[in-house]
Each structure stands twice: as C-alpha cells, then as structure tokens.
Design a protein around this motif. Structure first.
Motif, short mmCIF file in Angstrom:
data_model
loop_
_atom_site.label_atom_id
_atom_site.label_comp_id
_atom_site.label_asym_id
_atom_site.label_seq_id
_atom_site.Cartn_x
_atom_site.Cartn_y
_atom_site.Cartn_z
N VAL A 1 0.87 -1.18 0.00
CA VAL A 1 0.00 0.00 0.00
C VAL A 1 0.91 1.23 0.00
CG1 VAL A 1 -1.82 1.26 1.19
CG2 VAL A 1 -1.75 -1.23 1.33
N PHE A 2 0.74 2.12 -0.97
CA PHE A 2 1.56 3.33 -0.98
C PHE A 2 0.72 4.54 -1.37
CE2 PHE A 2 1.94 1.34 -5.10
CZ PHE A 2 1.96 2.37 -6.02
N ALA A 3 1.04 5.66 -0.71
CA ALA A 3 0.33 6.92 -0.93
C ALA A 3 1.15 7.80 -1.87
CB ALA A 3 0.09 7.63 0.39
N TYR A 4 0.49 8.33 -2.91
CA TYR A 4 1.15 9.14 -3.93
C TYR A 4 0.39 10.46 -4.08
CZ TYR A 4 2.83 10.62 -8.53
OH TYR A 4 3.37 11.34 -9.57
N GLY A 5 1.12 11.51 -4.41
CA GLY A 5 0.46 12.80 -4.64
C GLY A 5 1.40 13.96 -4.43
N PRO A 6 0.96 15.18 -4.77
CA PRO A 6 1.82 16.35 -4.59
C PRO A 6 1.98 16.71 -3.12
CG PRO A 6 -0.35 17.02 -5.33
CD PRO A 6 -0.34 15.52 -5.37
N ARG B 1 5.80 -27.19 6.79
CA ARG B 1 5.97 -26.13 5.78
C ARG B 1 6.05 -24.76 6.46
NH1 ARG B 1 1.19 -26.17 2.00
NH2 ARG B 1 0.09 -26.69 3.92
N GLN B 2 6.72 -23.83 5.79
CA GLN B 2 6.86 -22.47 6.31
C GLN B 2 6.56 -21.48 5.19
OE1 GLN B 2 10.76 -20.40 7.42
NE2 GLN B 2 9.99 -20.97 9.43
N GLN B 3 5.65 -20.54 5.46
CA GLN B 3 5.25 -19.54 4.49
C GLN B 3 5.53 -18.15 5.06
OE1 GLN B 3 1.10 -20.39 3.80
NE2 GLN B 3 1.53 -22.09 2.40
N ALA B 4 6.11 -17.27 4.22
CA ALA B 4 6.49 -15.92 4.66
C ALA B 4 5.83 -14.89 3.74
CB ALA B 4 8.01 -15.75 4.63
N GLY B 5 5.02 -14.02 4.32
CA GLY B 5 4.37 -12.94 3.57
C GLY B 5 4.83 -11.58 4.07
N LYS B 6 4.91 -10.60 3.17
CA LYS B 6 5.39 -9.27 3.53
C LYS B 6 4.33 -8.23 3.16
CE LYS B 6 10.24 -10.40 2.62
NZ LYS B 6 11.43 -10.06 1.79
N LEU B 7 4.19 -7.22 4.03
CA LEU B 7 3.29 -6.10 3.79
C LEU B 7 4.11 -4.82 3.79
CD1 LEU B 7 0.47 -4.81 3.52
CD2 LEU B 7 0.33 -4.81 6.02
N TYR B 8 4.13 -4.14 2.64
CA TYR B 8 4.83 -2.86 2.51
C TYR B 8 3.81 -1.72 2.66
CZ TYR B 8 8.73 -5.49 0.46
OH TYR B 8 9.77 -6.36 0.24
N LEU B 9 4.05 -0.82 3.63
CA LEU B 9 3.22 0.36 3.83
C LEU B 9 4.10 1.58 3.61
CD1 LEU B 9 1.45 -0.95 7.05
CD2 LEU B 9 0.43 -0.78 4.77
N SER C 1 5.86 -4.09 -5.92
CA SER C 1 4.53 -3.48 -5.94
C SER C 1 4.05 -3.17 -7.34
CB SER C 1 4.56 -2.18 -5.10
OG SER C 1 5.04 -2.44 -3.80
N LEU C 2 4.96 -2.80 -8.23
CA LEU C 2 4.59 -2.41 -9.60
C LEU C 2 5.17 -3.41 -10.58
CD1 LEU C 2 5.23 1.43 -9.33
CD2 LEU C 2 3.03 0.25 -9.23
N GLY C 3 4.33 -4.28 -11.10
CA GLY C 3 4.78 -5.27 -12.05
C GLY C 3 5.50 -6.44 -11.43
N GLY C 4 5.44 -6.58 -10.09
CA GLY C 4 6.15 -7.65 -9.40
C GLY C 4 5.22 -8.71 -8.88
N SER C 5 5.43 -9.10 -7.60
CA SER C 5 4.72 -10.25 -7.04
C SER C 5 3.75 -9.87 -5.92
CB SER C 5 5.74 -11.25 -6.49
OG SER C 5 6.53 -10.65 -5.48
N ALA C 6 3.40 -8.59 -5.78
CA ALA C 6 2.58 -8.16 -4.65
C ALA C 6 1.17 -7.77 -5.10
CB ALA C 6 3.24 -6.97 -3.95
N HIS C 7 0.22 -7.94 -4.17
CA HIS C 7 -1.11 -7.37 -4.34
C HIS C 7 -1.01 -5.91 -3.90
CE1 HIS C 7 -3.05 -11.37 -4.81
NE2 HIS C 7 -2.09 -11.76 -3.98
N SER C 8 -1.25 -4.97 -4.81
CA SER C 8 -0.93 -3.56 -4.55
C SER C 8 -2.17 -2.68 -4.58
CB SER C 8 0.08 -3.04 -5.58
OG SER C 8 1.28 -3.77 -5.51
N VAL C 9 -2.14 -1.67 -3.69
CA VAL C 9 -3.15 -0.60 -3.67
C VAL C 9 -2.41 0.73 -3.64
CG1 VAL C 9 -5.02 0.48 -2.38
CG2 VAL C 9 -4.86 -2.01 -2.48
#
Length: 621
Positions: free
Chosen positions: A96-101, A236-244, A305-313
């Motif tokens: 999740v990333f915030a963009y703007g002026p 099994r071991q699963q690792a997820g990452k959340l980018y804010l 986040s852009l064109g990679g492997s993440a679900h992005s907002v």
C-alpha cells in the motif's frame, strides 16, 4: 527448499491488477480561494472530473476503483485497503503506498493522528486480529516482525537504528527484494508495535516549506513480515510481507521557495518520482525493452509493488485548490496509467529438505564405493605417464614383496625342513637374493634418472626467469653505447632469485648518458612484468622518496586543481570532481590524503584503489 507457487485472482488467473484509490482532501485555502470553487468534483464512488485547463467550459473525466470525497473518514479509506491484507497470512506479498503532490494529505492518510489513526496503525491492528483468529482454527505457529526505513537523498537509512549508514538493496534468485543489514524487530502485540514505531517515526526527516509546515523530505517504508510454520509434518513455512509506504510529494520549487539543502532534497524527491513515472510507462508499453527499476532506490524498492509479485493498492491524494491544479492533473494522469499495471503474485513457501538429504547420502555412499577404483585408475595413469617399468614393478600390489618371500624362506631353513623331500629352499633363497639385488640396483638407477630430470627442470625454469632481466640489461647497455665489463651473476639458491646487479666500467660518459644510465639502473622493473608489480606488494617496491613525491602531487591537485584537473585523476569522474570542489569550499583544503574519505562517494574500500591507480599513473605505469 524454497518453492514458488502461483496463485489465482478471480477470473484473471495468476495475475492481480494494481487497485487505485483517489482521496480528495478538504479545502484548506483562504476565503477568497474558497469563493473560486474547486477544480475537482466527484461524480460517484468511482468517477470524478477535473476542469480542462485548455478550455474552462469543459471537464476531463476519470474512473478509478474507489473515489473518496472531502468528507471521507480514515476508516472508510482503510476499508479500501483491507481486502489485500489476508494474502500476507498465506505467504504472499502486499503493498500500500500513498502518492500525490506535497500538501495533499499523504502522511495524514498513512499515519493519521492519535484520535484518527491512518492506514498504517489500522493495518497492523488488523493483521494481529487475523493472526489471533487463525491460531485458534489452524495448526500453524505465527511470528510477526517489523522494519522501518526511509529513502533520503537516494540513501536507504534504517529508522529503527538511526546511526546506520546507507544500506544496499538486493534481489534474490526468486526476484524478492532484500535489504541486507536492515533491522528486523519481532513484535507480539499492537502496543509492542507502537513502542517501536512512534520513536522511529520521529527519526524521519521533515522540514517546513511555504506550502507545507511539516513537509516529508524522504520516502518512508514500513515492512511487516508474517511467517507461519506448520506444526505437523512436513512442517511447511510460508512468509508474507506487507509494505506500507508514505511517498514524499512532488514539489514546484517556484512555489515552495526551497533553497540550499531543501532544494537538494526536492531535487532528489522529484527525480525519484520521475523515475517512478518512467517505470509505469515502461510497464504499460508493449515495446519497452527494459523497465528502469534500478535507476532509483525508490523504484528498486517498489519493484514488487509495480509489475512484481505483490497485491498492490495505490492511494492517490489530490488537492481541490486551483493553485494545485497542475499537480492534481498530473497525479490523476499518473494514477490512470498505474491502474493498468498487472502483478503476478505467488506463495513463498519453504519445505524441509529431507528428500534432498537422502539423495545426497546415496550419492556419498556411491562415491565412497568407487573411490578405491578411481584411485587405482589414477595410479595406472601415473604409471603410464612415467613410462618406467621399474616404477610399475616396485609398486605392483598384485605380487608379494620379494623381501617378504625371502624372509619366509630363511625362516623355513632355520627351523629345518622335511628330510624326505628334496631341499630346494637354499637354491630358491639364492635366486631371490640375486633378484632382490637386481631390483635394488634398478631402483637406484630410477631414482638417479628422476633426480636428473628434476635438476634439468629447475635449471630451465631458472634460465627462463633470468631471460627478461638479461634482455633489459642488454637494452640498457646498448642505450649507453659504451663498452662495459659485466661480472658474472652469483645466485645462492635455485628457489630464491636475487635481483640482477651489474657493475659497469665506463671510459667516458657525457652528462646525458649519465642521466640515462641513472634512470635505467635506479628505476628497476620487476622480473614478472608490470601486471605483477601492480597487483602484489606494489607500494613496498616503490622508493620512499618517489612515493612521497607522488602523494604530494595528488594532494596538490586535490587542493588547488580545477574541475578539469580533478577529472584528470584516476577513478574521478565529473560527479566526484564536483563533490570534491564543494567539500573544498566548505571545509577548506585537504590536510592529508586520508581526508578524501570524508567526501561523499569516496568510501574506505574505494580509497586504496584511488591511491594505487593515481600513484602508479604519476610514475608512468
């Protein structure tokens, strides 16, 4: 063993489109500006329009996943982000990333206040809520860790460890973005998160401008990592990452009034956002050969986040005032292009490597079984290479030793044999003794041959090592053009080759000849060539006075050289030359060459290469 498992997203299998949310902040201008009205107007929950700057009577319409108007609450914005959070509990990445002026409300959207928390604290609270619910239903163990960093002037700085230096950004074989050296702190509750997050947020770089009283001067990234491990086999071991991510806003320096350090910060921010727009254009272009992720630290970090492997907002913040019109118009165009980007998420799962270990054990067993056979083959090849039947006979494992047979027969004679049977033992002993003597003589001859071969090889190697020096001495003698009597070379050992020294007896020499002779005999070149001289022990082979003169020349250029002269130094380009000039204007002249490490870009690892290249360049190598 790490495995990548592709996932589905509705009708579009194995892909996930970037969701774009638009948030229009409330009016913050004066009463006169309010009378002018807003340049942006929402039509419904997904559509909005902005006045066409070419024709004020027309409008340009946009459609996005979600549109939030001026009266939208923080909770409503978070609900637009919430659907992607469950993915990180199954080993996938989300962003999740915030963009703007600048001044459009990005930091308020992501951070919020104590009474109105933003997306970051609400998302962390939701992750803990989901993990606690999963613990009761499934047989998995969960652990959560956090990292917090900022990108300031193209430097990655750890906010949880303020004293850290610029951190590198790396990519593993599975295309995952990694930051070696970044602090990872384990957290167990939302209060534990606030205990680390609030002090770290104060370390972020902010400043006041004419437009924003508390303007972010860096891009801030909070990384939340959730690792879950299966209790039952196969564990099994699963690792997820959340980018804010809270991006710094693009700035028009004519309106912000930035000067000095603020101007430099603004340039770094605008350049990284421009690179971000190039990445989006390349992802949407069917003819693009390369996506410029590596052109900026920000785009390198947003590669997932852009064109990679993440679900992005992407939350795009815009302002309603007319003075922000072109900033708002550009942000809407960027958001419109970003919603076309498609990501390919996958599950990052680790499985214990037990089958691999069994296979490796089998390979080791097979290898150990074949080792004696391979050793015999090597011995046979060595025998063929030596070409000597003596060696093969002396070391043959198939026949018993002649000496052993001889001792056994002598023992029989001493103990006495059977009188009824003829006595062949003494005759056999005599034959074996003769055979033993013959073999010993052949062995001595074989050892002599080996010693002679070894001596020939050493003599040949010695002559080859002396050949370059003899050629150089011959060239020096011809250059002087005088008759010289050269004494024979004396060498103490074959393993240690002393430097070749010549003693010339000259009848008459001119001044020029003396200078030339001095140059030839005092500037000694190494026997192994210039490359070996430069690579090993280069500084110890240079005369101390020559080394000091070279260092003095380099220091003189650093202190008084122009831009062109600085660029003439080895490993100094246009950018570093300008940085040296800037450092010199602020701090004065360099007192010693070691002060060069204080200049930006000249690290402790790079400094020895710089000194080595420039000293040898001054000496003419």
């Amino acid at each position: 063993m790490a495995q990548r498992v592709a996932v589905s997203d509705g009708a579009n299998k194995k892909v996930s489109r970037v969701r774009v949310v638009i948030r229009l902040r409330p009016y913050m201008g004066t009463q006169d500006e309010k009378d002018e009205g807003s340049c942006v107007r929402g039509l419904d929950s997904k559509n909005l329009e902005i006045i066409n700057w070419r024709n004020a009577t027309e409008t340009v319409k946009y459609s996005f996943d979600v549109f939030h108007g001026e009266q939208t609450t923080q909770q409503e914005v978070f609900l637009s982000v919430k659907p992607i959070l469950p993915h990180i509990l199954t080993g996938q990445n989300a962003s999740v990333f915030a963009y703007g002026p600048t001044g459009a409300g990005k930091t308020h959207t992501m951070m919020g206040t104590l009474n109105q928390p933003g997306v970051i604290p609400r998302a962390v609270r939701e992750v803990f809520k989901m993990v606690n619910a999963k613990k009761e239903d499934e047989g998995w163990d969960y652990s959560i860790s956090m990292s917090y960093l900022e990108i300031y002037n193209e430097k990655v700085l750890d906010l949880l460890s303020p004293g850290s230096q610029d951190l590198p950004i790396r990519e593993d074989k599975d295309k995952n973005i990694l930051i070696p050296g970044l602090t990872h702190t384990t957290i167990t509750s939302i209060s534990d998160f606030h205990k680390h997050f609030v002090p770290a947020s104060l370390n972020r770089t902010t400043a006041s401008t004419k437009i924003n009283q508390r303007s972010s001067r860096s891009h801030a990234v909070l990384l939340l990592k959730v690792v879950r491990t299966q209790n039952a086999p196969p564990h099994r071991q699963q690792a997820g990452k959340l980018y804010l991510i809270d991006l710094a806003g693009s700035e028009d320096n004519r309106r912000t009034g930035n000067q000095g350090i603020r101007l430099k910060e603004s340039g770094a921010i605008n350049l990284s956002l421009f690179t971000l727009s190039k990445v989006v254009d390349s992802l949407n272009s069917s003819t693009a050969v390369r996506v410029p992720y590596r052109d900026s630290k920000l785009t390198r970090l947003l590669q997932d986040s852009l064109g990679g492997s993440a679900h992005s907002v992407m939350i795009t913040n815009i302002a309603p005032e007319y003075k922000f019109y072109f900033d708002t118009f550009g942000a809407l165009n960027f958001a419109s292009k970003s919603k076309l980007i498609v990501n390919k998420p996958f599950i990052c799962e680790t499985v214990p490597a037990l089958p691999v270990k069994r296979a490796r054990d089998g390979q080791e067993a097979g290898r150990s079984a074949t080792e004696p056979q391979k050793k015999r083959q090597r011995d046979e090849k060595k025998t063929e290479r030596d070409g000597s039947p003596i060696s093969a006979h002396l070391h043959s494992p198939s026949e018993p030793s002649v000496m052993d047979r001889l001792l056994a027969l002598e023992k029989r004679v001493m103990n006495g044999g059977d009188k009824d049977k003829p006595d062949y033992s003494r005759k056999e002993i005599q034959e074996l003794k003769e055979k033993q003597m013959e073999l010993e003589s052949k062995a001595m001859l074989y050892n002599q041959v080996l010693d002679e071969r070894s001596a020939v090889k050493q003599e040949s190697a010695f002559k080859n090592s002396l050949a370059p020096l003899q050629r150089k001495q011959s060239t020096a003698s011809q250059g002087i053009k005088q008759q010289a009597v050269v004494q024979p070379l004396q060498v103490s050992s074959l393993s240690v080759i002393l430097p070749l020294q010549t003693h010339a007896v000259v009848k008459k020499q001119s001044v020029c000849a003396k200078k030339k002779e001095k140059k030839l005999f005092h500037q000694v070149e190494p026997p192994e060539g210039k490359e070996n001289f430069i690579e090993t022990g280069w500084e110890s082979q240079i005369d101390t006075s020559v080394l000091d003169i070279s260092k003095h020349k380099i220091l003189q250029i650093l202190n008084s050289g122009s831009l062109k002269e600085l660029k003439g130094l080895q490993l100094i380009g246009d950018k570093k030359a300008k940085l040296i000039l800037g450092w010199r204007e602020i701090h004065g002249q360099f007192k010693k060459l070691d002060d060069l490490i204080k200049v930006e870009g000249m690290t402790g690892k790079r400094y020895p290469s710089f000194m080595k290249a420039n000293i040898l360049s001054v000496m003419g190598y």
